[in-house]
Enzyme design. Structure first.
Site, PDB file in Angstrom:
ATOM      1  N   HIS A   1      -1.577   6.872  -8.137  1.00 44.48           N
ATOM      2  CA  HIS A   1      -0.758   7.781  -7.315  1.00 44.48           C
ATOM      3  C   HIS A   1      -0.370   7.050  -6.032  1.00 44.48           C
ATOM      4  O   HIS A   1      -1.220   6.406  -5.405  1.00 44.48           O
ATOM      5  CB  HIS A   1      -1.560   9.049  -6.998  1.00 44.48           C
ATOM      6  CG  HIS A   1      -0.769  10.031  -6.202  1.00 44.48           C
ATOM      7  ND1 HIS A   1       0.210  10.829  -6.766  1.00 44.48           N
ATOM      8  CD2 HIS A   1      -0.766  10.306  -4.870  1.00 44.48           C
ATOM      9  CE1 HIS A   1       0.767  11.552  -5.817  1.00 44.48           C
ATOM     10  NE2 HIS A   1       0.198  11.254  -4.660  1.00 44.48           N
TER      11      HIS A   1
ATOM     12  N   GLU B   1       3.939  -2.665  -4.064  1.00 41.84           N
ATOM     13  CA  GLU B   1       3.341  -4.012  -4.095  1.00 41.84           C
ATOM     14  C   GLU B   1       1.822  -3.929  -4.177  1.00 41.84           C
ATOM     15  O   GLU B   1       1.186  -4.723  -4.864  1.00 41.84           O
ATOM     16  CB  GLU B   1       3.758  -4.801  -2.854  1.00 41.84           C
ATOM     17  CG  GLU B   1       5.144  -5.415  -3.019  1.00 41.84           C
ATOM     18  CD  GLU B   1       5.710  -5.974  -1.725  1.00 41.84           C
ATOM     19  OE1 GLU B   1       4.922  -6.286  -0.803  1.00 41.84           O
ATOM     20  OE2 GLU B   1       6.950  -6.081  -1.643  1.00 41.84           O
TER      21      GLU B   1
END
Ligand code: GRF
Length: 202
Positions: free
Chosen positions: A106, A174
């Site tokens: 999440h 990232e």
């Protein structure tokens, strides 16, 4: 070797991070199948390119039996189900059959900015509007409560005044691409223990 099924609903960059970690020799597991929630998603292309078996289990086709269909495909075939940008909510028998064997990523620091209808750019928009200084991502086990299962790993990113939701999403993604393979690696090495609803990394 740990066998996994990856469920995806979109571009599949998190799926790609798992594929790349395996290819680089940093993750010892096998992606048995990728299940997409609809036909045209790029995650399925990524899987096909690697020769991974793909299935489409759409709500449109399977309606209330969607989760049972996913269970039928995965039961006895995989050890772990990885939700990598999968937008539907898993319910019913699959949660019992795969208790503590389903994980999700999440894009926020749970328990903030999560729960029903908090997905994708909506999460980052809410983070920016709130004025918090930090956001991040969370890998957690999946249970009956949306985004409510035991937290396995979290990673933090700063939030800047000038951020747009797209810029923040990129910064968080990232980190996601490192965190998800790391969580699978820990599970594959039996290093994740659940004690009273919390995890301990051995
Ligand atoms: C990611 O931000 C993930 O955390 C969320 O959906 C996004 C999907 O990205 N659940 P991708 O499909 O893996 O590129």
């Amino acid at each position: 070797m740990l066998k996994i099924a990856v469920l995806a609903s979109g571009g599949g960059t998190n799926l790609q991070s798992i594929i790349d970690s395996i290819d680089a020799g940093n993750l010892n597991c096998k992606i048995e199948m990728v299940i997409g929630s609809k036909d045209e998603i790029f995650a399925l292309e990524r899987a096909k390119k690697k020769g991974i078996k793909t299935y489409v289990v759409s709500k449109k086709e399977y309606k209330d039996t969607t989760c049972d269909k996913i269970l039928e495909l995965t039961k006895g075939k995989v050890d772990l189900i990885v939700l990598a940008g999968y937008l539907s909510i898993l319910q019913g028998n699959i949660l019992k059959e795969f208790k503590n064997k389903i994980i999700n990523i999440h894009p926020s620091l749970i328990p903030s900015f999560c729960g029903p209808r908090m997905y994708g750019l909506k999460v980052h928009e809410a983070v920016i509007n709130s004025g918090v200084r930090y956001s991040g991502c969370t890998v957690h086990f999946v249970n009956e409560e949306v985004d409510g299962g035991a937290i396995i790993l979290q990673e933090v990113v700063p939030v800047y005044f000038e951020d747009t939701k797209e810029i923040l999403q990129k910064r968080v993604l990232e980190k996601e691409h490192k965190l998800l393979p790391k969580a699978i690696d820990l599970i594959s090495k039996n290093k994740v223990e659940i004690i009273n609803g919390k995890t301990r990394i051995k």
